[in-house]
Design an enzyme around this catalytic site. Sequence first.
Site, PDB file in Angstrom:
ATOM      1  N   ASP A   8       0.891  -1.344  -0.086  1.00 52.70           N
ATOM      2  CA  ASP A   8       0.081  -0.187  -0.026  1.00 52.70           C
ATOM      3  C   ASP A   8       0.890   1.221   0.242  1.00 52.70           C
ATOM      4  O   ASP A   8       2.157   1.017   0.301  1.00 52.70           O
ATOM      5  CB  ASP A   8      -0.897  -0.125   1.402  1.00 52.70           C
ATOM      6  CG  ASP A   8      -1.660   1.275   1.578  1.00 52.70           C
ATOM      7  OD1 ASP A   8      -2.185   1.614   0.587  1.00 52.70           O
ATOM      8  OD2 ASP A   8      -1.772   1.703   2.472  1.00 52.70           O
ATOM      9  N   LEU A   9       0.268   2.359  -0.545  1.00 56.53           N
ATOM     10  CA  LEU A   9       1.375   3.562  -0.602  1.00 56.53           C
ATOM     11  C   LEU A   9       1.181   4.476   0.787  1.00 56.53           C
ATOM     12  O   LEU A   9       2.143   4.397   1.557  1.00 56.53           O
ATOM     13  CB  LEU A   9       1.109   4.204  -1.847  1.00 56.53           C
ATOM     14  CG  LEU A   9       1.639   5.705  -1.978  1.00 56.53           C
ATOM     15  CD1 LEU A   9       3.198   5.255  -2.094  1.00 56.53           C
ATOM     16  CD2 LEU A   9       1.179   6.376  -3.048  1.00 56.53           C
ATOM     17  N   ASP A  10      -0.004   5.134   0.795  1.00 49.66           N
ATOM     18  CA  ASP A  10      -0.162   5.963   2.175  1.00 49.66           C
ATOM     19  C   ASP A  10      -0.205   5.379   3.304  1.00 49.66           C
ATOM     20  O   ASP A  10      -0.986   4.633   3.573  1.00 49.66           O
ATOM     21  CB  ASP A  10      -1.570   6.629   1.722  1.00 49.66           C
ATOM     22  CG  ASP A  10      -1.600   7.406   0.560  1.00 49.66           C
ATOM     23  OD1 ASP A  10      -0.913   8.247   0.292  1.00 49.66           O
ATOM     24  OD2 ASP A  10      -2.687   7.112  -0.397  1.00 49.66           O
ATOM     25  N   THR A  16       1.383  10.378   3.787  1.00 48.31           N
ATOM     26  CA  THR A  16       0.408  11.164   3.227  1.00 48.31           C
ATOM     27  C   THR A  16      -0.638  11.288   4.090  1.00 48.31           C
ATOM     28  O   THR A  16      -1.558  12.294   3.841  1.00 48.31           O
ATOM     29  CB  THR A  16       0.088  11.005   1.704  1.00 48.31           C
ATOM     30  OG1 THR A  16       0.012   9.507   1.786  1.00 48.31           O
ATOM     31  CG2 THR A  16       1.411  10.995   0.765  1.00 48.31           C
ATOM     32  N   LYS A  44      -8.777   5.918   6.114  1.00 42.87           N
ATOM     33  CA  LYS A  44      -7.645   5.146   5.707  1.00 42.87           C
ATOM     34  C   LYS A  44      -8.077   4.036   4.511  1.00 42.87           C
ATOM     35  O   LYS A  44      -8.571   3.032   5.141  1.00 42.87           O
ATOM     36  CB  LYS A  44      -6.660   4.652   6.540  1.00 42.87           C
ATOM     37  CG  LYS A  44      -5.831   5.873   7.159  1.00 42.87           C
ATOM     38  CD  LYS A  44      -4.889   5.377   8.295  1.00 42.87           C
ATOM     39  CE  LYS A  44      -3.994   6.579   8.993  1.00 42.87           C
ATOM     40  NZ  LYS A  44      -3.232   5.982  10.064  1.00 42.87           N
ATOM     41  N   SER A 113      -2.550   0.501  -4.265  1.00 38.23           N
ATOM     42  CA  SER A 113      -3.161   1.668  -3.540  1.00 38.23           C
ATOM     43  C   SER A 113      -4.451   2.172  -4.128  1.00 38.23           C
ATOM     44  O   SER A 113      -4.573   1.823  -5.374  1.00 38.23           O
ATOM     45  CB  SER A 113      -1.959   2.744  -3.730  1.00 38.23           C
ATOM     46  OG  SER A 113      -2.697   3.968  -3.409  1.00 38.23           O
ATOM     47  N   ALA A 114      -5.183   2.706  -3.323  1.00 33.77           N
ATOM     48  CA  ALA A 114      -6.540   3.195  -3.804  1.00 33.77           C
ATOM     49  C   ALA A 114      -6.367   4.648  -4.310  1.00 33.77           C
ATOM     50  O   ALA A 114      -7.347   5.058  -5.080  1.00 33.77           O
ATOM     51  CB  ALA A 114      -7.528   3.332  -2.644  1.00 33.77           C
ATOM     52  N   LYS A 144     -10.902  -1.006  -1.446  1.00 34.44           N
ATOM     53  CA  LYS A 144     -10.715  -1.996  -0.090  1.00 34.44           C
ATOM     54  C   LYS A 144     -11.826  -1.733   0.561  1.00 34.44           C
ATOM     55  O   LYS A 144     -12.303  -0.620   0.916  1.00 34.44           O
ATOM     56  CB  LYS A 144      -9.333  -1.545   0.561  1.00 34.44           C
ATOM     57  CG  LYS A 144      -8.314  -1.737  -0.524  1.00 34.44           C
ATOM     58  CD  LYS A 144      -7.049  -1.037   0.212  1.00 34.44           C
ATOM     59  CE  LYS A 144      -5.929  -1.026  -0.814  1.00 34.44           C
ATOM     60  NZ  LYS A 144      -4.671  -0.352  -0.218  1.00 34.44           N
ATOM     61  N   GLU A 168       0.356  -3.254   4.633  1.00 36.65           N
ATOM     62  CA  GLU A 168      -0.977  -2.389   4.709  1.00 36.65           C
ATOM     63  C   GLU A 168      -1.069  -1.539   6.113  1.00 36.65           C
ATOM     64  O   GLU A 168      -0.966  -2.357   7.143  1.00 36.65           O
ATOM     65  CB  GLU A 168      -2.482  -3.164   4.579  1.00 36.65           C
ATOM     66  CG  GLU A 168      -2.883  -3.166   3.169  1.00 36.65           C
ATOM     67  CD  GLU A 168      -3.575  -1.703   2.921  1.00 36.65           C
ATOM     68  OE1 GLU A 168      -3.642  -0.840   3.769  1.00 36.65           O
ATOM     69  OE2 GLU A 168      -3.967  -1.590   1.831  1.00 36.65           O
ATOM     70  N   ASP A 169      -1.713  -0.482   5.925  1.00 37.75           N
ATOM     71  CA  ASP A 169      -1.689   0.374   7.372  1.00 37.75           C
ATOM     72  C   ASP A 169      -2.964   0.555   7.768  1.00 37.75           C
ATOM     73  O   ASP A 169      -3.830   0.958   8.974  1.00 37.75           O
ATOM     74  CB  ASP A 169      -0.980   1.505   7.383  1.00 37.75           C
ATOM     75  CG  ASP A 169      -1.769   2.543   6.163  1.00 37.75           C
ATOM     76  OD1 ASP A 169      -2.186   2.182   5.361  1.00 37.75           O
ATOM     77  OD2 ASP A 169      -2.010   3.731   6.953  1.00 37.75           O
TER      78      ASP A 169
END
Length: 219
Positions: A8-10, A16, A44, A113-114, A144, A168-169
């Site tokens: 995942d990115l953020d 971010t 998130k 990522s979304a 997600k 994932e966070d």
Amino acid sequence: MLKACIFDLDGVLVDTAKYHFIAWQRLANQLNIEFTESDNEQLKGLSRDASITYILNKGNILLSEQDKQNYMAQKNEWYLALVNTMDASESLPNARELLITLKQHNVLIALGSASKNARLILEKTGLLSYFDSIVDGTRTSKSKPDPEVFLTAAKDLNIKPNEAIVFEDAISGIQAANDGGFLSLGIGSPQILTQAVWVYQDLTSLNFQALASLYNSKN
Ligand code: BG6
Ligand code: MG
């Protein structure tokens, strides 16, 4: 053998969430809706559309589709102004080093990522070149916790879900990974990410060897 890692990115590779928070709070305040850190936690992993729907529901506000689109565009404009200030120093601790050691050991790397801004953020932080596949909000239709984003990445990489670890966070992201048949590694608090197979506070203690042995312990 661990064949791939899907990130995942953020909140996993870059911080971010603080920028999303500023931009959503500004929008919510404009609509006289309270927006707290705990609301931000709920958002998130959710798409931009699902996020504004959450905020409007909270404020009991019904908008036309056009107004909703306009507010989303406004939020994104504020968000992008913050993203455009980002540079390599804003990748999270050990993110770059981890991507490098995975590459050195021929582990495939994908983004799941979304965000529709994912490519720009990877570019700004100098992480883009490490990725073999990028699946972002422009390539998915289901938010997600639907596993679509990670399954698309697995398809791109030509691997089976059980050959990869997903990082994932978000609660919704952990659920997406689990439902897709991936091993989920949560980044954050074990009290929040209760469904993750493993939880680490951040990426700092992770490297290829650590991940390979985590993976082997489950196979
Ligand atoms: C996710 C974030 O990665 O991307 C969410 O966790 C965000 O908070 C979503 O809403 C969509 O991002 P963007 O950049 O397309 O608005
Ligand atoms: Mg995230």
